[in-house]
Design a protein around this motif. Structure first.
Motif, PDB file in Angstrom:
ATOM      1  N   GLY A  32      -5.014  -7.287  -4.303  1.00 15.17           N
ATOM      2  CA  GLY A  32      -3.871  -6.905  -5.131  1.00 15.17           C
ATOM      3  C   GLY A  32      -2.870  -6.063  -4.369  1.00 15.17           C
ATOM      4  N   CYS A  33      -3.084  -5.895  -3.075  1.00 15.05           N
ATOM      5  CA  CYS A  33      -2.152  -5.117  -2.250  1.00 15.05           C
ATOM      6  C   CYS A  33      -0.809  -5.831  -2.176  1.00 15.05           C
ATOM      7  N   ALA A  34       0.264  -5.146  -2.574  1.00 19.25           N
ATOM      8  CA  ALA A  34       1.610  -5.723  -2.513  1.00 19.25           C
ATOM      9  C   ALA A  34       2.053  -5.845  -1.060  1.00 19.25           C
ATOM     10  N   GLN A  43      -9.001  -2.954   2.345  1.00 15.74           N
ATOM     11  CA  GLN A  43      -8.697  -3.471   1.011  1.00 15.74           C
ATOM     12  C   GLN A  43      -9.373  -2.653  -0.095  1.00 15.74           C
ATOM     13  N   ALA A  90      -6.506  -0.403  -0.733  1.00 17.26           N
ATOM     14  CA  ALA A  90      -5.120  -0.890  -0.654  1.00 17.26           C
ATOM     15  C   ALA A  90      -4.542  -1.318  -1.994  1.00 17.26           C
ATOM     16  N   PHE A  91      -5.376  -1.488  -3.002  1.00 11.44           N
ATOM     17  CA  PHE A  91      -4.893  -2.064  -4.259  1.00 11.44           C
ATOM     18  C   PHE A  91      -4.101  -1.083  -5.110  1.00 11.44           C
ATOM     19  N   ALA A  92      -4.350   0.243  -4.962  1.00 10.84           N
ATOM     20  CA  ALA A  92      -3.589   1.200  -5.775  1.00 10.84           C
ATOM     21  C   ALA A  92      -3.889   2.645  -5.388  1.00 10.84           C
ATOM     22  N   SER A 141       2.747   0.505  -0.099  1.00 17.71           N
ATOM     23  CA  SER A 141       3.351  -0.437  -1.051  1.00 17.71           C
ATOM     24  C   SER A 141       2.696  -0.397  -2.420  1.00 17.71           C
ATOM     25  N   THR A 142       1.524   0.209  -2.531  1.00 20.43           N
ATOM     26  CA  THR A 142       0.834   0.249  -3.822  1.00 20.43           C
ATOM     27  C   THR A 142       0.640   1.681  -4.325  1.00 20.43           C
ATOM     28  N   ARG A 196      -2.005   2.493   2.373  1.00 21.97           N
ATOM     29  CA  ARG A 196      -0.982   1.484   2.106  1.00 21.97           C
ATOM     30  C   ARG A 196       0.080   2.071   1.171  1.00 21.97           C
ATOM     31  N   PRO A 200      -9.640  -4.475  -8.577  1.00 24.96           N
ATOM     32  CA  PRO A 200      -9.436  -5.362  -7.430  1.00 24.96           C
ATOM     33  C   PRO A 200     -10.559  -6.370  -7.269  1.00 24.96           C
ATOM     34  N   ASN A 201     -10.235  -7.492  -6.661  1.00 24.84           N
ATOM     35  CA  ASN A 201     -11.225  -8.431  -6.153  1.00 24.84           C
ATOM     36  C   ASN A 201     -11.472  -8.146  -4.681  1.00 24.84           C
ATOM     37  N   MET A 240       2.328  -6.276  -6.572  1.00 26.03           N
ATOM     38  CA  MET A 240       1.025  -5.632  -6.676  1.00 26.03           C
ATOM     39  C   MET A 240       0.160  -6.436  -7.659  1.00 26.03           C
TER      40      MET A 240
END
Lengths: 417, 417
Positions: free
Chosen positions: A335-337, B250, B253-255, B163-164, B161, B175-176, A211
């Protein structure tokens, strides 16, 4: 590159999907063997669990092939992938010194049941075919607004549902859902009437990212373990009603089929080709240092219940605007794992011509121009009992790297409680 | 129902989140204990792996509590869930005969590290808060078109998502992504400038369905193992550019953060309440035979770096238009297989009033009306160093069923390769 010769005679034909140049990875069982890892060679499957038990191929202290998935091997990384492929080539080539040790561990493909080759961690589907996006956009928004403004800058994608990714051969039950006719005040609920395929390639992520960890396109390319053919079954009428504002959901969630053999990136190496010229230069994080797409011929075949197979479209994976490496770099950019076993659908692959379209939505132009089959019936969308068959291969000099077929037969919708 | 009395003294306070009435499930470790299942009681954690090893609680032949997830217990089904809760109540109530056997297996919460309570199979996020959908729709499409036409008929959702999804306390890296100013010709790439929270509840699916198997809302309600507080972190500017036509990707998706304790459906039973009156009668598959929503008070707190905590919004889960059971029944209606560990985000929970809004997007009305904090600074969106804290509890007669907090501090964006 030409055909590599194997002591497995059926692998030396110019039209086998599985010559020694290919060596794709799958999971099989037989009436006497539990599901395990196998490698396709000609009309045979090499029983990897048996080879491992016999000490002929050892990747680690703990066995990795006596399980019904390749995820453990994926996580070992690209060096191990290359070493495994080299060892398999050594064992299966003509005049291999260990032929007598290996031969007893071949299983005829006709005696085997094929299973999902991996555990799908998560499934993401993209929308990266320019002809497809243009066709769909023209139908729904008119030719002037066919491509959304972001399309030429960003690989558009959405998260799909991993729990219903199934292996070729699994029957697909027609989904139920909310449907609303344009002139109706309120929706009803019932079986989808506009059931469709989407012809895609699926890239399988082999190694993970943390992540918060972005990757370059070169790193993303290195992370990909292999490719399958993918059918992103779609309920167009459910989608039309549900998809604003957050995208497709139940219209896609009922099933996604994949071909049973993971064709490795190494096998496809001779067929690399570049993504097309750009209308706009891509942002640096999406630029590719070399060719990351592949020249893979693809066909869509329909077989009505009890009838003959008939090709209704032919196209090529090289039609894509974005490669899987670009899609993966974009996926991780926030930053998505990403994890081993993540499946990335390419997006529907259509060519410029009418008979090169990868969905019935496009082939029948939204149902306005039904296609006529050889048996005299016509199709705007898929009917119960139809079998849809997607096939593909990369054509080499006297050999081909085949994917096998991605097959699904439509069963009627379940009646609802 | 009133406070149930426990021999764990700290569990008998009217303002503990974790009285005997609650008994939520989490995963913890200490400097000497590996991550394992635990149950919160007052300011203590009951070490379930130790109780199992000591033979005090046995659910099956193989141990199920010495692992860092509750998925195995979930899969055992509702009868086991009830039996486990009954046994825990028996062991922890005042004058329990086995107190002396159990007491050595309590670990002070202050000595513990909390981990994700389950393996997230897949994560789905809904959009089921009417005030939230109306606010966002008004900002983006005008008051006349605030609610999409489908909204009052269908629980709109999209796949997120898994995974996060991270446990409370995990730092969140800004995030970017691709950003395009309205007046720019082409997008740029860089750190999100409109970082936001979404205050939600998360329902955890405990039992599975097969592909093709629909469920009623009553069956869906029975399938839910418990609830957490959920923060669906959102990058509004990334979302604005990417989300047409396939939804958020996205930007989300980062967290996603969740509170560490799964509050069981049984603990929330006294707080059931009905979804609201309907503008349109729902289709039969979405109708509820009884109350399936819960009365849970929720707060949003901001803590600037080095500063004080400040409540910026208060609302209640009962504001939702669709319950998690309805969302789950909808999710399975197409034939989508559901699995133990699936996480369903409720959608952002906002009330009718301005200070009841569950996102900064709504609180600052898209940045046009920044909120002023006690320290004199203002916020339209979240700044680096801010900690966002979501809390919630159901208020009983002299006790409460608390969720603990869902906390995340924002770290600066990573610089890009």
């Amino acid at each position: 590159m030409t055909l590599m010769s194997s002591w497995v005679e059926s692998a030396n034909s110019a039209d086998t999907d599985f010559p020694l140049n290919n060596l794709p990875y799958g999971v099989f069982s037989t009436n006497s063997l539990e599901a395990r890892c196998g490698v396709a060679i000609g009309d045979q499957i090499l029983d990897m669990a048996a080879l491992e038990e016999a000490g002929i191929i050892i990747l680690s202290e703990d066995p990795v092939f006596d399980v019904p998935y390749w995820n453990d091997v994926m996580e070992m990384g690209p060096e191990t992938w290359r070493a495994l492929r080299n060892r398999l080539t050594e064992l299966l080539q003509t005049d291999a010194s260990e032929q007598a040790l290996v031969a007893p561990h071949l299983v005829p493909m006709e005696d085997a049941y094929l299973h999902m080759p991996m555990v799908v961690s998560e499934y993401t589907d993209f929308y990266a075919g320019r002809h497809h996006a243009t066709n769909v956009g023209t139908m729904f928004r008119g030719a002037e607004n066919a491509l959304p403004p972001n399309w030429l800058h960003i690989p558009i994608g959405y998260n799909g549902r991993a729990s219903t990714v199934v292996v070729s051969g699994t029957d697909i039950t027609r989904p139920n859902g909310q449907l609303k006719a344009p002139d109706a005040d309120v929706p009803g609920f019932g079986p989808c009437k506009r059931l469709d395929i989407e012809l895609e390639m699926g890239a399988i992520v082999g190694t993970s990212t943390e992540m918060g960890q972005p990757v370059t396109t070169a790193e993303a390319d290195e992370m990909i373990f292999g490719y399958v053919i993918l059918n992103d079954w779609s309920a167009r009428d459910i989608q039309a009603w549900e998809y604003q504002p957050l995208g497709p959901f139940q219209a896609k969630a009922f099933a996604t089929s994949i071909s049973p053999w993971i064709v490795t990136k190494e096998a496809l190496e001779p067929f690399r080709t570049s993504t097309p010229e750009r209308d706009f230069e891509l942002l640096p994080y999406l630029q590719e240092p070399g060719p990351m797409l592949y020249d893979i011929d693809l066909s869509v075949i329909i077989q009505p219940d009890g009838g003959e197979q008939e090709v209704i479209a032919r196209t090529n994976y090289k039609e894509m605007y974005y490669s899987s490496a670009q899609q993966l770099a974009h996926h991780a950019s926030s930053g998505c794992a990403m994890n081993a076993g993540d499946l990335l659908g390419s997006g529907t692959i259509s060519g410029a011509e009418k008979d090169q379209r990868g969905s019935l939505l496009e082939l029948s132009w939204g149902g306005k121009e039904p296609i006529t089959l050889q048996d005299g019936t016509s199709r705007s969308f898929i009917e119960d009992g139809d079998t849809m068959i997607l096939t593909g291969h990369a054509q080499g000099d006297g050999f081909r790297i085949g994917f096998g077929a991605c097959v699904g037969k439509i069963a009627p919708a379940v009646s609802f409680p």
